[in-house]
Design a protein around this motif. Structure first.
Motif, mmCIF file in Angstrom:
data_model
loop_
_atom_site.group_PDB
_atom_site.id
_atom_site.type_symbol
_atom_site.label_atom_id
_atom_site.label_comp_id
_atom_site.label_asym_id
_atom_site.label_seq_id
_atom_site.Cartn_x
_atom_site.Cartn_y
_atom_site.Cartn_z
ATOM 1 N N VAL A 1 1.087 -16.993 13.341
ATOM 2 C CA VAL A 1 1.628 -15.761 12.764
ATOM 3 C C VAL A 1 2.456 -16.050 11.517
ATOM 4 N N HIS A 2 2.969 -17.268 11.397
ATOM 5 C CA HIS A 2 3.794 -17.619 10.236
ATOM 6 C C HIS A 2 2.983 -17.603 8.941
ATOM 7 N N TYR A 3 1.704 -18.000 9.023
ATOM 8 C CA TYR A 3 0.858 -17.964 7.826
ATOM 9 C C TYR A 3 0.682 -16.534 7.330
ATOM 10 N N ALA A 4 0.508 -15.617 8.270
ATOM 11 C CA ALA A 4 0.323 -14.207 7.906
ATOM 12 C C ALA A 4 1.580 -13.645 7.255
ATOM 13 N N ILE A 5 2.726 -14.004 7.800
ATOM 14 C CA ILE A 5 3.983 -13.520 7.233
ATOM 15 C C ILE A 5 4.144 -13.993 5.797
ATOM 16 N N ILE A 6 3.894 -15.293 5.558
ATOM 17 C CA ILE A 6 4.049 -15.867 4.213
ATOM 18 C C ILE A 6 3.052 -15.239 3.239
ATOM 19 N N ALA A 7 1.783 -15.153 3.661
ATOM 20 C CA ALA A 7 0.738 -14.646 2.761
ATOM 21 C C ALA A 7 0.955 -13.176 2.418
ATOM 22 N N THR A 8 1.225 -12.359 3.440
ATOM 23 C CA THR A 8 1.367 -10.922 3.181
ATOM 24 C C THR A 8 2.686 -10.590 2.483
ATOM 25 N N TYR A 9 3.715 -11.391 2.727
ATOM 26 C CA TYR A 9 4.959 -11.183 1.990
ATOM 27 C C TYR A 9 4.748 -11.524 0.518
ATOM 28 N N GLY A 10 3.906 -12.527 0.266
ATOM 29 C CA GLY A 10 3.572 -12.850 -1.119
ATOM 30 C C GLY A 10 2.882 -11.691 -1.814
ATOM 31 N N VAL A 11 1.992 -11.005 -1.085
ATOM 32 C CA VAL A 11 1.318 -9.819 -1.642
ATOM 33 C C VAL A 11 2.340 -8.737 -1.955
ATOM 34 N N LEU A 12 3.284 -8.539 -1.042
ATOM 35 C CA LEU A 12 4.308 -7.508 -1.239
ATOM 36 C C LEU A 12 5.171 -7.823 -2.462
ATOM 37 N N PHE A 13 5.569 -9.084 -2.620
ATOM 38 C CA PHE A 13 6.366 -9.473 -3.791
ATOM 39 C C PHE A 13 5.570 -9.259 -5.083
ATOM 40 N N SER A 14 4.301 -9.668 -5.075
ATOM 41 C CA SER A 14 3.464 -9.533 -6.272
ATOM 42 C C SER A 14 3.277 -8.069 -6.645
ATOM 43 N N THR B 1 5.284 -5.581 -5.923
ATOM 44 C CA THR B 1 6.556 -5.046 -6.418
ATOM 45 C C THR B 1 6.776 -5.412 -7.879
ATOM 46 N N ASP B 2 6.478 -6.659 -8.241
ATOM 47 C CA ASP B 2 6.621 -7.080 -9.638
ATOM 48 C C ASP B 2 5.638 -6.330 -10.541
ATOM 49 N N THR B 3 4.432 -6.094 -10.030
ATOM 50 C CA THR B 3 3.436 -5.336 -10.804
ATOM 51 C C THR B 3 3.905 -3.911 -11.041
ATOM 52 N N ILE B 4 4.483 -3.296 -10.016
ATOM 53 C CA ILE B 4 5.012 -1.937 -10.155
ATOM 54 C C ILE B 4 6.117 -1.904 -11.210
ATOM 55 N N LYS B 5 7.019 -2.901 -11.183
ATOM 56 C CA LYS B 5 8.102 -2.947 -12.170
ATOM 57 C C LYS B 5 7.547 -3.134 -13.577
ATOM 58 N N TRP B 6 6.477 -3.925 -13.699
ATOM 59 C CA TRP B 6 5.877 -4.191 -15.000
ATOM 60 C C TRP B 6 5.195 -2.946 -15.573
ATOM 61 N N ILE B 7 4.512 -2.184 -14.719
ATOM 62 C CA ILE B 7 3.755 -1.012 -15.181
ATOM 63 C C ILE B 7 4.627 0.235 -15.282
ATOM 64 N N TRP B 8 5.408 0.509 -14.239
ATOM 65 C CA TRP B 8 6.155 1.765 -14.168
ATOM 66 C C TRP B 8 7.654 1.620 -14.442
ATOM 67 N N ILE C 1 0.840 -1.198 0.000
ATOM 68 C CA ILE C 1 0.000 0.000 0.000
ATOM 69 C C ILE C 1 0.876 1.250 0.000
ATOM 70 N N TYR C 2 1.933 1.215 0.791
ATOM 71 C CA TYR C 2 2.884 2.333 0.857
ATOM 72 C C TYR C 2 3.420 2.666 -0.531
ATOM 73 N N ALA C 3 3.895 1.635 -1.243
ATOM 74 C CA ALA C 3 4.493 1.854 -2.560
ATOM 75 C C ALA C 3 3.452 2.238 -3.608
ATOM 76 N N LEU C 4 2.317 1.546 -3.616
ATOM 77 C CA LEU C 4 1.284 1.841 -4.612
ATOM 78 C C LEU C 4 0.750 3.261 -4.477
ATOM 79 N N ALA C 5 0.579 3.724 -3.237
ATOM 80 C CA ALA C 5 0.088 5.089 -3.024
ATOM 81 C C ALA C 5 1.032 6.095 -3.673
ATOM 82 N N VAL C 6 2.335 5.851 -3.532
ATOM 83 C CA VAL C 6 3.328 6.761 -4.123
ATOM 84 C C VAL C 6 3.231 6.745 -5.645
ATOM 85 N N TYR C 7 3.109 5.567 -6.235
ATOM 86 C CA TYR C 7 3.054 5.487 -7.695
ATOM 87 C C TYR C 7 1.738 6.033 -8.247
#
Length: 273
Positions: free
Chosen positions: A84-97, A99-106, A34-40
């Motif tokens: 808490v480990h499930y949350a870390i894995i799932a939300t880190y996956g969102v962050l990676f996805s 980031t790749d979307t930002i690189k693809w678009i911008w 959310i932090y990165a997307l808001a900036v872009y």
């Protein structure tokens, strides 16, 4: 002044992290998305509103709010009560996805953003950029506004009660999901505000979310899980630490934050077990 500015940004980014960590017991690394997307979004909308900083900021926040709600509803909500480990894995996956979307678009190149005002104020024979004072003032104003929200509104009181005893709140028959969604959206919006305000100081780049979500995690642990005042004090203290270390050992400035976090974890071992 640089330390206070970094502290203000850390507070804006970490307060949502701290609230969700305290109420939902979920470590939400998607906060960095959310932090990165808001900036872009902000950066993309600037030319269309004649470089009006405030209007672009509002557009950026408006666009990430529905995204944050969808993340909470379709990902985070299924992790309540889980390890808490499930949350870390799932939300880190969102962050990676994201980031790749930002690189693809911008693209992958950094995007410099012009500071909205280059005016300065003279304080005790020191010239201070007005924009940095605005950032610090915004963080303090939001801290006060959140304090009033949690003290004076029904929703705020329910959230504070959930910070202390989420099971007890659930036993009262209160629909926690509704309030958790509100907390998540507010925290995400503030993370977006922090990212946008910081973007003229540091150029936008795809991995910016990784950097600040880890710092937000450190601020939350040092300030205390769900401790709203602690997050405020922790953010500004660590911001000053970064600034002071940068004068002597620039490459180790941010690493010192994690050194402090490690010390706090050792001292509060029982609390975080």
């Amino acid at each position: 002044m640089f330390g206070l500015t970094i502290g203000a940004i850390l507070y804006l980014v970490s307060i949502g992290f701290a609230i969700t960590f305290g109420t939902m017991k979920v470590i939400n690394f998607a906060h960095g998305s959310i932090y990165a997307l808001a900036v872009y979004f902000f950066m993309t909308s600037l030319p269309y509103v004649k470089n009006n900083f405030v209007v672009s900021l509002l557009i950026g926040i408006a666009l990430v709010i529905p995204l944050s709600y969808l993340i909470e509803k379709y990902i985070i909500r299924y992790l309540y009560g889980e390890s808490v480990h499930y949350a870390i894995i799932a939300t880190y996956g969102v962050l990676f996805s994201t980031t790749d979307t930002i690189k693809w678009i911008w693209g992958t190149n950094p995007w410099p953003i012009i500071v909205p005002t280059r005016a300065s104020i003279q304080l005790f024979d020191v010239t201070v950029p007005l924009y940095r004072i605005i950032i610090i003032g915004a963080a303090v104003a939001i801290f006060i506004a959140l304090h009033l929200f949690f003290k004076k509104t029904i929703a705020g009181k329910v959230i504070v009660a959930a910070l202390d005893d989420s099971v007890g709140v659930r036993c009262l028959g209160i629909d926690q999901f509704k309030y958790f969604s509100l907390v998540f959206v507010i925290g995400s919006a503030l993370a977006g505000v922090g990212g946008i305000l910081y973007s003229p100081i540091a150029a936008a780049e795809p991995y910016m979310g990784f950097r600040f979500v880890l710092l937000a995690f450190a601020v939350t642990l040092v300030g205390g899980m769900g401790n709203l005042t602690g997050a405020f004090i922790s953010a500004f203290s660590l911001g000053m630490l970064i600034a002071m270390t940068a004068r002597v050992l620039p490459r180790l400035s941010e690493m010192m934050v994690f050194v402090v976090m490690a010390v706090v974890l050792l001292l509060r071992k029982e609390e975080y077990e």
